[in-house]
Enzyme design. Structure first.
Site, PDB file in Angstrom:
ATOM      1  N   SER A 190      -7.119  -0.621   7.588  1.00  0.00           N
ATOM      2  CA  SER A 190      -8.408  -1.026   7.023  1.00  0.00           C
ATOM      3  C   SER A 190      -9.376  -1.520   8.083  1.00  0.00           C
ATOM      4  CB  SER A 190      -8.224  -2.097   5.944  1.00  0.00           C
ATOM      5  OG  SER A 190      -7.039  -2.799   6.090  1.00  0.00           O
TER       6      SER A 190
ATOM      7  N   ASN B 247     -15.726  -1.801   3.286  1.00  0.00           N
ATOM      8  CA  ASN B 247     -15.497  -3.184   3.728  1.00  0.00           C
ATOM      9  C   ASN B 247     -16.680  -3.715   4.543  1.00  0.00           C
ATOM     10  OD1 ASN B 247     -13.085  -3.331   2.438  1.00  0.00           O
ATOM     11  ND2 ASN B 247     -11.852  -2.801   4.228  1.00  0.00           N
TER      12      ASN B 247
ATOM     13  N   VAL C  43       1.990   1.012   7.795  1.00  0.00           N
ATOM     14  CA  VAL C  43       2.811  -0.077   8.350  1.00  0.00           C
ATOM     15  C   VAL C  43       1.885  -1.256   8.671  1.00  0.00           C
ATOM     16  CG1 VAL C  43       4.534   1.524   9.250  1.00  0.00           C
ATOM     17  CG2 VAL C  43       2.684   0.771  10.736  1.00  0.00           C
TER      18      VAL C  43
ATOM     19  N   GLU D  62      -0.677  -3.958  10.140  1.00  0.00           N
ATOM     20  CA  GLU D  62      -1.986  -3.739  10.779  1.00  0.00           C
ATOM     21  C   GLU D  62      -1.925  -4.179  12.242  1.00  0.00           C
ATOM     22  OE1 GLU D  62      -4.197  -1.968   9.604  1.00  0.00           O
ATOM     23  OE2 GLU D  62      -6.222  -2.730   9.803  1.00  0.00           O
TER      24      GLU D  62
ATOM     25  N   MET E 232       0.821  -1.209   0.000  1.00  0.00           N
ATOM     26  CA  MET E 232       0.000   0.000   0.000  1.00  0.00           C
ATOM     27  C   MET E 232       0.855   1.258   0.000  1.00  0.00           C
ATOM     28  SD  MET E 232      -2.947  -1.257  -0.214  1.00  0.00           S
ATOM     29  CE  MET E 232      -4.018   0.162  -0.025  1.00  0.00           C
TER      30      MET E 232
ATOM     31  N   GLU F 281     -11.395   6.364   1.007  1.00  0.00           N
ATOM     32  CA  GLU F 281     -12.335   6.568   2.110  1.00  0.00           C
ATOM     33  C   GLU F 281     -11.620   7.397   3.183  1.00  0.00           C
ATOM     34  OE1 GLU F 281     -13.418   2.674   3.429  1.00  0.00           O
ATOM     35  OE2 GLU F 281     -15.472   3.221   3.816  1.00  0.00           O
TER      36      GLU F 281
ATOM     37  N   LYS G 122       1.664   0.636  14.983  1.00  0.00           N
ATOM     38  CA  LYS G 122       1.147   1.906  14.473  1.00  0.00           C
ATOM     39  C   LYS G 122       1.380   3.017  15.504  1.00  0.00           C
ATOM     40  CE  LYS G 122      -2.208   0.271  11.058  1.00  0.00           C
ATOM     41  NZ  LYS G 122      -1.523   0.485   9.796  1.00  0.00           N
TER      42      LYS G 122
ATOM     43  N   ASP H  92      10.735   3.082   5.472  1.00  0.00           N
ATOM     44  CA  ASP H  92      10.467   1.723   5.973  1.00  0.00           C
ATOM     45  C   ASP H  92      11.514   1.405   7.032  1.00  0.00           C
ATOM     46  OD1 ASP H  92       9.825  -1.203   6.160  1.00  0.00           O
ATOM     47  OD2 ASP H  92       8.509  -0.675   4.491  1.00  0.00           O
TER      48      ASP H  92
ATOM     49  N   HIS I  59      -8.093   5.904   3.811  1.00  0.00           N
ATOM     50  CA  HIS I  59      -8.103   4.479   3.481  1.00  0.00           C
ATOM     51  C   HIS I  59      -8.114   4.277   1.969  1.00  0.00           C
ATOM     52  CE1 HIS I  59     -10.466   0.445   3.532  1.00  0.00           C
ATOM     53  NE2 HIS I  59      -9.176   0.235   3.557  1.00  0.00           N
TER      54      HIS I  59
HETATM   55  P1  NAD Z   1       2.663  -4.787   3.816  1.00  0.00           P
HETATM   56  O1  NAD Z   1       2.986  -5.857   4.768  1.00  0.00           O
HETATM   57  O2  NAD Z   1       2.800  -5.036   2.358  1.00  0.00           O
HETATM   58  O3  NAD Z   1       3.556  -3.508   4.151  1.00  0.00           O
HETATM   59  C1  NAD Z   1       3.806  -3.019   5.422  1.00  0.00           C
HETATM   60  C2  NAD Z   1       5.172  -2.343   5.391  1.00  0.00           C
HETATM   61  O4  NAD Z   1       5.363  -1.632   6.607  1.00  0.00           O
HETATM   62  C3  NAD Z   1       6.331  -3.335   5.273  1.00  0.00           C
HETATM   63  O5  NAD Z   1       7.169  -2.950   4.189  1.00  0.00           O
HETATM   64  C4  NAD Z   1       7.044  -3.208   6.597  1.00  0.00           C
HETATM   65  O6  NAD Z   1       8.452  -3.403   6.490  1.00  0.00           O
HETATM   66  C5  NAD Z   1       6.704  -1.781   6.982  1.00  0.00           C
HETATM   67  N1  NAD Z   1       6.839  -1.520   8.420  1.00  0.00           N
HETATM   68  C6  NAD Z   1       6.390  -2.271   9.448  1.00  0.00           C
HETATM   69  N2  NAD Z   1       6.692  -1.671  10.614  1.00  0.00           N
HETATM   70  C7  NAD Z   1       7.322  -0.509  10.314  1.00  0.00           C
HETATM   71  C8  NAD Z   1       7.867   0.552  11.095  1.00  0.00           C
HETATM   72  N3  NAD Z   1       7.803   0.518  12.417  1.00  0.00           N
HETATM   73  N4  NAD Z   1       8.438   1.592  10.438  1.00  0.00           N
HETATM   74  C9  NAD Z   1       8.496   1.625   9.105  1.00  0.00           C
HETATM   75  N5  NAD Z   1       7.989   0.657   8.320  1.00  0.00           N
HETATM   76  C10 NAD Z   1       7.408  -0.406   8.918  1.00  0.00           C
HETATM   77  O7  NAD Z   1       1.180  -4.325   4.169  1.00  0.00           O
HETATM   78  P2  NAD Z   1       0.133  -3.528   3.273  1.00  0.00           P
HETATM   79  O8  NAD Z   1      -0.762  -4.504   2.610  1.00  0.00           O
HETATM   80  O9  NAD Z   1       0.830  -2.519   2.467  1.00  0.00           O
HETATM   81  O10 NAD Z   1      -0.752  -2.825   4.399  1.00  0.00           O
HETATM   82  C11 NAD Z   1      -0.312  -1.709   5.092  1.00  0.00           C
HETATM   83  C12 NAD Z   1      -1.477  -1.059   5.796  1.00  0.00           C
HETATM   84  O11 NAD Z   1      -2.476  -0.720   4.857  1.00  0.00           O
HETATM   85  C13 NAD Z   1      -2.153  -1.911   6.847  1.00  0.00           C
HETATM   86  O12 NAD Z   1      -2.592  -1.097   7.886  1.00  0.00           O
HETATM   87  C14 NAD Z   1      -3.333  -2.490   6.086  1.00  0.00           C
HETATM   88  O13 NAD Z   1      -4.397  -2.847   6.917  1.00  0.00           O
HETATM   89  C15 NAD Z   1      -3.706  -1.316   5.235  1.00  0.00           C
HETATM   90  N6  NAD Z   1      -4.475  -1.635   4.034  1.00  0.00           N
HETATM   91  C16 NAD Z   1      -4.171  -2.733   3.286  1.00  0.00           C
HETATM   92  C17 NAD Z   1      -4.899  -2.998   2.153  1.00  0.00           C
HETATM   93  C18 NAD Z   1      -4.581  -4.193   1.301  1.00  0.00           C
HETATM   94  O14 NAD Z   1      -5.380  -4.548   0.439  1.00  0.00           O
HETATM   95  N7  NAD Z   1      -3.420  -4.801   1.467  1.00  0.00           N
HETATM   96  C19 NAD Z   1      -5.949  -2.145   1.755  1.00  0.00           C
HETATM   97  C20 NAD Z   1      -6.212  -1.017   2.521  1.00  0.00           C
HETATM   98  C21 NAD Z   1      -5.465  -0.780   3.662  1.00  0.00           C
END
Ligand code: NAD
Length: 734
Positions: A443, A514, A414, A416, A338, A476, A421, A357, A464
């Site tokens: 999400s 959702n 980051v 979920e 994301m 959103e 967070k 990251d 979102h």
């Molecule tokens: P992901 O696992 O692909 O990416 C998360 C990234 O965050 C990773 O690269 C990780 O190294 C990094 N990270 C973790 N802790 C960290 C920190 N302390 N400092 C810096 N970086 C850190 O996950 P994603 O699918 O991209 O989801 C990320 C967020 O977006 C979540 O909250 C998820 O719920 C939300 N989201 C996801 C979707 C989806 O379809 N995947 C849709 C909407 C929202």
């Protein structure tokens, strides 16, 4: 107000300039048509005028018709809306046909004045239908310009001669992508396809068009369809080749639309029937089919949601009063799927981005994702290497939070996990200016809770995005209990910058999109468990206009995510949790390692390359198909009502604050049957009383989840509609 100005040059060419005041792009209004008509009369009636060039005073030609005209034409016709619309459309045909005939003798086809269109940039809808009526179309070599007829995308079809002229110009087969799919082309591609005649350097546009006008002969200005012995390109319907085209096109339209989009079928009928008769009769046929489409409630609902309301939301219909909050420097934390997508769309919109990251390699991976998307653009010739470098140059990838210095907005993406967070929020805020807004892309986690980790809950908000970020147009925006107006304005201005469509909702479990989509997939899975044939479930969904059946959608999203959400929801709800029946299926598949598309195994079977092959045979081994199968309509009502009732409850609960947002978000966010205009649009089409009747029946057979909400009952009892009660009258195209 003057939309068109008339300027007779010394060389005898009358130049008509379209330049609607106070608009960045020309849009055709009713007054505009009257002005254009007057300009044409003036040119044709003046013996000193040798020819005409129609051009624009803006860097584009025109974006289309003001669709509010249609609503007004209908309303003004009182008891006879069909008559009013048909008369209005025939008047438009009359003006464009006057341009095409240009004063020539209808018998000898001599003595007309050449009329050229000179397009400096984008020309859509009527913005291309008007040039189509001219004798030659010049376009400036502007690769960003888009030319075409996108009407089908909002549930109508080109009704100002575009359908009849393009099909006669190109033949039905070649016209199909432009008419039936609304395909848009840049000027060079439009020329290759035969949609326009010449692409010229921008600074030569007017001169070249004028030179052609001054040299054109009588023959040059007679359209093929006005010449004796005109043959329909590719063959008319009774020609063997033409016959094959129409059979194929008809099958394709039905395959794609499943019969739920009246516009596509009407368009095809207009082309087919029009091909059998002389041109002017074909225009009349086009106008009749167009009238029938405009009178179909589905078309009004689609125009309302996909055009009028979508645009209103993008322009900030629900933006609180606050000074301009345009983002200058954006921080994105978490460079995963994301975060990388958010960084990409923002840099693409010209915003400087710091992408953070946990370590350099992870941050770089996120930037590489953006590079990969840009590479695709380069290989498709949408952008140049230089443009790619410019966009990538705006993304700084680093693990160093100090780089957030000077960011006015941060979007956190980051893991979920509330703890991760919270840590991220505190760490980031240590480097952010005091007035920066902090957004989370969570999400599922409540915004109000996450805001506790921030130094200012007022400046904390949910933004979102949907996956994949570069493709999904909905964003959103979620207000926590203490989120302030400036944060909302900031989020809205950001979404506008990146050219997506926002909705603003209040904080609640799964927010809006959702929350509605889960009951849909769950209902499909529940039916499977109860012995409904899986093919019936999937096809019923598609036949009612859902892009993916509930089982396929679950595969796409992934079974383990479904299982994770189910466990979290159950933990939060305790005994009130209603979906154990669904979990039985989901946990079983999870246990089998059938995690969906990503595992090449789920409700569907896939080949080793990931191509979906069909529903997995193991499903019916475990859940045998029952002898008695429900009616198609029953399955469809269950699948639709599962989503729609959740939307109504979200509105009742105050999570959703504007039904327009509920409808637009449903279509853009999860593809809710676009023909219906969205859940509230659908309820207004079938009527609240009928909806209550359906709910009562479903509740009696399947249980309390189908209980009609009080609001729906009240609207039914008072004979109201959702848009009648809650939609701003001016926004209502119905
Ligand atoms: P992901 O696992 O692909 O990416 C998360 C990234 O965050 C990773 O690269 C990780 O190294 C990094 N990270 C973790 N802790 C960290 C920190 N302390 N400092 C810096 N970086 C850190 O996950 P994603 O699918 O991209 O989801 C990320 C967020 O977006 C979540 O909250 C998820 O719920 C939300 N989201 C996801 C979707 C989806 O379809 N995947 C849709 C909407 C929202």
């Amino acid at each position: 107000m003057t939309d068109f100005t008339y300027d007779l040059h010394d060389d005898g060419v009358a130049v008509i300039i379209w330049d609607v005041p106070n608009k960045s792009m020309n849009v055709m209004s009713r007054d505009g048509f009257a002005e254009l008509d007057a300009c044409i009369d003036r040119a044709l009636g003046d013996d000193t005028v040798k020819g005409v060039v129609i051009t624009s005073g803006k860097d584009s030609f025109a974006g289309g018709m003001d669709l509010n005209i249609i609503a007004r034409m209908r309303a003004e016709a009182g008891d006879d809306p069909a008559g009013g619309l048909l008369a209005g459309l025939m008047q438009i045909h009359g003006i464009l046909r006057k341009i095409e005939r240009a004063g020539m003798d209808p018998k000898t086809l001599k003595g007309g004045k050449p009329i050229a269109a000179a397009l400096p940039g984008t020309a859509l809808g009527i913005g291309y239908e008007l040039p189509l009526a001219c004798h030659r179309i010049f376009a400036a070599d502007n690769p960003k310009a888009k030319i075409g007829l996108p009407e089908i995308m909002v549930g109508i079809f080109p009704g100002a001669g575009g359908t009849t002229r393009v099909s006669r110009k190109l033949g039905a087969m070649a016209a199909a992508p432009f008419l039936l799919e609304g395909k848009l082309s840049d000027p060079k591609k439009a020329q290759q396809a035969g949609l326009i005649d010449e692409v010229v350097a921008p600074d030569e546009l007017l001169d070249k068009a004028k030179a052609w006008v001054l040299s054109a002969t009588d023959k040059d200005i007679v359209k093929p369809w006005d010449q004796k012995g005109f043959k329909y390109p590719g063959g008319a319907p009774y020609h063997p080749a033409g016959f094959m085209t129409f059979v194929g096109a008809s099958a394709m339209v039905h395959g794609k639309t499943k019969g739920v989009y009246p516009a596509a079928k009407a368009l095809l009928s207009a082309v087919y029937e029009g091909a059998l008769v002389p041109f002017d009769t074909a225009l009349k046929i086009e106008a009749r089919w167009f009238t029938s489409v405009l009178l179909n409630p589905s078309s009004s609902a689609m125009i309302r949601s996909l055009f009028i309301n979508k645009e209103a939301l993008e322009k900030g219909a629900n933006r609180p009063e606050a000074p301009d909050q345009k983002v200058r420097k954006l921080g994105v934390i978490g460079a995963g799927m994301m975060g990388a997508g958010i960084a990409y769309v923002s840099a693409n919109a010209g915003i400087e981005v710091v992408l953070i990251d946990r370590d350099q390699a992870a941050a770089d991976k996120g930037r590489a994702h953006a590079a990969g998307l840009l590479d695709k653009g380069v290989s498709r010739r949408k952008i140049t290497e230089a443009q790619k470098a410019e966009v990538l140059g705006r993304i700084t990838a680093t693990p160093d939070y100090a780089a957030l210095d000077g960011c006015d907005l941060v979007v956190e993406a980051v893991f979920e996990d509330p703890k991760v967070k919270a840590e991220t929020t505190a760490k980031a805020e240590a480097h952010l200016p005091q007035d920066a807004i902090f957004a989370t892309n969570t999400s599922t986690l409540p915004i109000t809770e996450l805001a506790k980790a921030s130094r200012s809950a007022e400046q904390f908000i949910g933004i979102h995005f949907f996956s994949p970020v570069d493709k999904m147009m909905l964003v959103e925006i979620i207000k926590g209990a203490q989120t302030g107006d400036r944060a909302v304005a900031k989020a809205l201005d950001f979404v506008r910058q990146i050219r997506k469509t926002p909705i603003v909702v209040n904080d609640a479990r799964y927010f809006y999109a959702n929350r509605c989509i889960l009951p849909y997939t769950n209902e499909g899975i529940r039916m499977l468990r109860d012995g409904v044939a899986p093919a019936l479930i999937e096809n019923a969904a598609k036949l009612v206009g859902m892009p993916l059946g509930p089982l396929q959608l679950t595969d796409e999203v992934s079974i383990d995510l479904g299982a994770k959400i189910a466990r979290a929801t159950k933990a939060a709800m305790g005994d009130a949790y209603p979906d154990d029946a669904v979990d039985e299926v989901v946990f079983w598949l999870e246990g089998e390692g059938r995690l969906g598309r990503k595992a090449n195994a789920g409700f569907y079977a896939y080949d080793e390359k990931g191509k979906r092959e069909g529903l997995w045979a193991g499903l019916t081994k475990r859940y045998p198909i029952a002898d008695a199968q429900p009616e198609l309509a029953d399955v469809q009502h269950r699948l639709l009502m599962a989503q729609v009732l959740e939307a109504v409850r979200a509105f009742e609960d105050g999570v959703l604050m504007d039904i327009r947002e509920g409808d637009v978000a449903a279509i853009l966010g999860w593809g809710f049957a676009p023909w219906s205009g969205g859940p509230f649009g659908w309820l207004d089409i079938i009527g609240a009383a009928k909806a209550v009747e359906i709910c009562d029946g479903l509740e009696a057979t399947y249980g309390a989840r189908f209980k009609a909400p009080d609001l729906l009952r009240d609207i039914a009892a008072k004979g109201d509609s959702f848009y009648g009660r809650f939609g701003p009258a001016s926004q209502d195209a119905a």
